[in-house]
Design a protein around this motif. Sequence first.
Motif, PDB file in Angstrom:
ATOM      1  N   LYS A   3      98.085 120.256  52.681  1.00 25.06           N
ATOM      2  CA  LYS A   3      97.785 119.039  51.989  1.00 25.06           C
ATOM      3  C   LYS A   3      96.251 118.583  51.991  1.00 25.06           C
ATOM      4  O   LYS A   3      96.058 117.601  51.341  1.00 25.06           O
ATOM      5  N   SER A   4      95.543 119.253  52.689  1.00 21.43           N
ATOM      6  CA  SER A   4      94.204 118.823  52.973  1.00 21.43           C
ATOM      7  C   SER A   4      93.340 119.078  51.550  1.00 21.43           C
ATOM      8  O   SER A   4      93.624 120.138  51.102  1.00 21.43           O
ATOM      9  N   LYS A   5      92.469 118.505  51.393  1.00 21.24           N
ATOM     10  CA  LYS A   5      91.486 118.593  50.185  1.00 21.24           C
ATOM     11  C   LYS A   5      90.485 119.703  50.493  1.00 21.24           C
ATOM     12  O   LYS A   5      90.323 120.656  49.612  1.00 21.24           O
ATOM     13  N   ARG A   6      89.915 119.742  51.728  1.00 15.32           N
ATOM     14  CA  ARG A   6      89.073 120.741  52.027  1.00 15.32           C
ATOM     15  C   ARG A   6      89.765 122.398  51.866  1.00 15.32           C
ATOM     16  O   ARG A   6      89.083 123.239  51.399  1.00 15.32           O
ATOM     17  N   LYS A 191      87.788 111.564  44.876  1.00  9.16           N
ATOM     18  CA  LYS A 191      88.622 110.497  44.759  1.00  9.16           C
ATOM     19  C   LYS A 191      89.924 110.256  45.517  1.00  9.16           C
ATOM     20  O   LYS A 191      90.547 109.198  45.766  1.00  9.16           O
ATOM     21  N   THR A 192      90.653 111.426  45.922  1.00 12.73           N
ATOM     22  CA  THR A 192      92.016 111.242  46.363  1.00 12.73           C
ATOM     23  C   THR A 192      91.929 111.656  47.844  1.00 12.73           C
ATOM     24  O   THR A 192      93.106 111.978  48.430  1.00 12.73           O
ATOM     25  N   ILE A 193      90.710 112.208  48.314  1.00  9.31           N
ATOM     26  CA  ILE A 193      90.639 112.571  49.945  1.00  9.31           C
ATOM     27  C   ILE A 193      91.172 111.357  50.902  1.00  9.31           C
ATOM     28  O   ILE A 193      90.690 110.121  50.414  1.00  9.31           O
ATOM     29  N   SER A 194      91.737 111.672  51.782  1.00 12.41           N
ATOM     30  CA  SER A 194      92.151 110.529  52.834  1.00 12.41           C
ATOM     31  C   SER A 194      91.096 109.861  53.592  1.00 12.41           C
ATOM     32  O   SER A 194      90.018 110.904  53.745  1.00 12.41           O
ATOM     33  N   ARG A 195      90.987 109.039  54.001  1.00 14.80           N
ATOM     34  CA  ARG A 195      90.150 108.565  55.070  1.00 14.80           C
ATOM     35  C   ARG A 195      89.847 108.985  56.178  1.00 14.80           C
ATOM     36  O   ARG A 195      89.135 109.283  56.725  1.00 14.80           O
ATOM     37  N   GLU A 196      91.307 109.675  56.605  1.00 22.21           N
ATOM     38  CA  GLU A 196      91.509 110.524  57.682  1.00 22.21           C
ATOM     39  C   GLU A 196      90.954 111.790  57.863  1.00 22.21           C
ATOM     40  O   GLU A 196      89.984 112.144  58.730  1.00 22.21           O
ATOM     41  N   GLU A 197      91.067 112.467  56.749  1.00 20.50           N
ATOM     42  CA  GLU A 197      90.492 113.946  56.302  1.00 20.50           C
ATOM     43  C   GLU A 197      88.655 113.789  56.474  1.00 20.50           C
ATOM     44  O   GLU A 197      88.102 114.300  56.824  1.00 20.50           O
ATOM     45  N   LEU A 198      88.470 112.421  55.732  1.00 22.93           N
ATOM     46  CA  LEU A 198      86.975 112.503  55.392  1.00 22.93           C
ATOM     47  C   LEU A 198      86.303 112.206  56.787  1.00 22.93           C
ATOM     48  O   LEU A 198      85.152 112.530  57.043  1.00 22.93           O
ATOM     49  N   ALA A 199      86.952 111.300  57.939  1.00 25.44           N
ATOM     50  CA  ALA A 199      86.317 111.017  59.104  1.00 25.44           C
ATOM     51  C   ALA A 199      86.499 112.301  59.842  1.00 25.44           C
ATOM     52  O   ALA A 199      85.290 112.458  60.514  1.00 25.44           O
ATOM     53  N   LEU A 200      87.255 112.980  59.777  1.00 23.17           N
ATOM     54  CA  LEU A 200      87.559 114.209  60.479  1.00 23.17           C
ATOM     55  C   LEU A 200      86.238 115.410  60.231  1.00 23.17           C
ATOM     56  O   LEU A 200      85.434 115.714  61.034  1.00 23.17           O
ATOM     57  N   ILE A 201      85.939 115.324  58.899  1.00 21.71           N
ATOM     58  CA  ILE A 201      84.906 115.989  58.195  1.00 21.71           C
ATOM     59  C   ILE A 201      83.614 115.500  58.763  1.00 21.71           C
ATOM     60  O   ILE A 201      82.657 116.397  59.567  1.00 21.71           O
ATOM     61  N   GLN A 202      83.387 114.466  58.745  1.00 24.22           N
ATOM     62  CA  GLN A 202      81.977 114.005  58.826  1.00 24.22           C
ATOM     63  C   GLN A 202      81.859 113.850  60.532  1.00 24.22           C
ATOM     64  O   GLN A 202      80.602 114.197  60.814  1.00 24.22           O
ATOM     65  N   GLU A 203      82.713 113.627  61.124  1.00 26.69           N
ATOM     66  CA  GLU A 203      82.666 113.453  62.622  1.00 26.69           C
ATOM     67  C   GLU A 203      82.453 115.015  63.322  1.00 26.69           C
ATOM     68  O   GLU A 203      81.516 115.179  64.063  1.00 26.69           O
ATOM     69  N   GLY A 204      83.200 115.916  62.595  1.00 29.55           N
ATOM     70  CA  GLY A 204      82.980 117.280  63.056  1.00 29.55           C
ATOM     71  C   GLY A 204      81.476 117.972  62.689  1.00 29.55           C
ATOM     72  O   GLY A 204      81.263 119.150  63.383  1.00 29.55           O
ATOM     73  N   GLN A 205      81.076 117.451  61.449  1.00 31.96           N
ATOM     74  CA  GLN A 205      79.769 118.114  61.163  1.00 31.96           C
ATOM     75  C   GLN A 205      78.513 117.424  62.086  1.00 31.96           C
ATOM     76  O   GLN A 205      77.356 118.152  62.145  1.00 31.96           O
ATOM     77  N   GLN A 206      78.881 116.650  63.128  1.00 30.26           N
ATOM     78  CA  GLN A 206      77.710 116.224  63.949  1.00 30.26           C
ATOM     79  C   GLN A 206      77.935 117.114  65.269  1.00 30.26           C
ATOM     80  O   GLN A 206      77.072 116.757  66.329  1.00 30.26           O
ATOM     81  N   GLU A 207      78.635 118.131  65.508  1.00 25.88           N
ATOM     82  CA  GLU A 207      78.841 118.927  66.617  1.00 25.88           C
ATOM     83  C   GLU A 207      77.517 119.713  66.807  1.00 25.88           C
ATOM     84  O   GLU A 207      76.906 119.915  66.009  1.00 25.88           O
TER      85      GLU A 207
END
Length: 432
Positions: A3-6, A191-207
């Motif tokens: 179900k994830s957009k990525r 436009k249809t990506i969930s807030r949860e998935e967007l947050a997961l991606i953005q936080e994970g890119q700072q590792e």
Amino acid sequence: MLKSKRWSIVFLLSLGGAINYMDRSAFAIAAPMFANDLQLTPGELGIIFSSFSIGYALFNFVGGYASDRFGPKMVFAVSMAFWSFFCGLIGVAVGFTSMLIIRVLFGAGEGPFASTLNKIVSNWFPRREVASAIGVATAGNPLGGALAGPIMGSLVLIIGWRMAFVAIACLGIVWLLFWIKIAKDKPEEHKTISREELALIQEGQQEQSDNNQEIEKVSMPLSFYIKQPTILATAFAFFGLNYILFFFLSWFPSYLSNSQHLSLKDMSIVSVIPWLLGSVGMAAGGFLCDYVLRKTGRPLFSRKIVLVTCLGASAIFVMCVGNVSSAAGAVSLMACGIFFLYLSATTYWAILQDTVARQNMGAVGGMVHATANIAGILGPIVTGYIIQWTGAYNAAFFIAGGIAVLGALAVAVFVKPIPMQRENVADVIRQE
């Protein structure tokens, strides 16, 4: 995951990769037939095989740079349209010169694919999923190679090799329509990506990376990266992978036909086996890298273990192919070689993801990929003339494996974290 957009983007990229490799593998499948029709010598056929990589290597870098500047969605769209057109145009070639020109332009169209894929994965995925995403996105490549054998073999027998290339090219146009509708350059643009998935991606890119330095926001000049032993060693190992891959793509079907005396139908069928194992290896390699990462907590170290072990194993299997006398033995050994080759295939891009700033990923990835694809220019030509001079393939198999061994050793010795302290950035830029 479904179900994830990525992961939807990755699935679409995997389909594009399957079409990519089906297009280029179809050429090798049809080679024994059109070489006879166009009266090409082994040396001339080797040059035509290599001509693909002239345009391909050049546009590895151009495409990577363009994806940094204009976004990967546009670059993918233009690339697919361009290479599909010239794939179909192969059907109108009338001799050596026209085939040579078409193949160069066909290669130019496919050139941006890998570096642009790396760019979009960098935009869409947290670091801990990068290798897995690249593995799934590129698993379609060998799958396309597997499908090329029976599909192209059947089309050649039914409608002839000229119309077969036109039929294969139409698949790219269908994919292009879906890509334009679905894909976005970055997750925040969807436009249809969930807030949860967007947050997961953005936080994970700072590792953080192996050397506990955050490199995500530190953009460096390209000249800084091309001087780094880590980047150069990775490019050379990638060269070793591509030498084997382009040898397999271009000459292995002809080897089965000419040395093992298989018919076009039989050759088309048995050539599927290495590609299928390669597809499994490609997908599994990314998950293997990320598994080692979770166990060790060291991204670069995990990539090195998988790359050195698997590329070295692939080289040994390939060198052994030239010493067997049966088609079954040759196909079995080559299948093992391609499996381990593709098991290492995500690690080159993962090393770049671990050591290069996201803003530079397209250009640096394009430069490394362009360097690696010089193997596609040199390898088929060298192989063609070895066959023409010796009348055998033994030395060609040994050379392909030997180069890959040297690449694995280069990674083992030279790949280390790249110092990226912020206080040094201004000094580097001033030196430019």
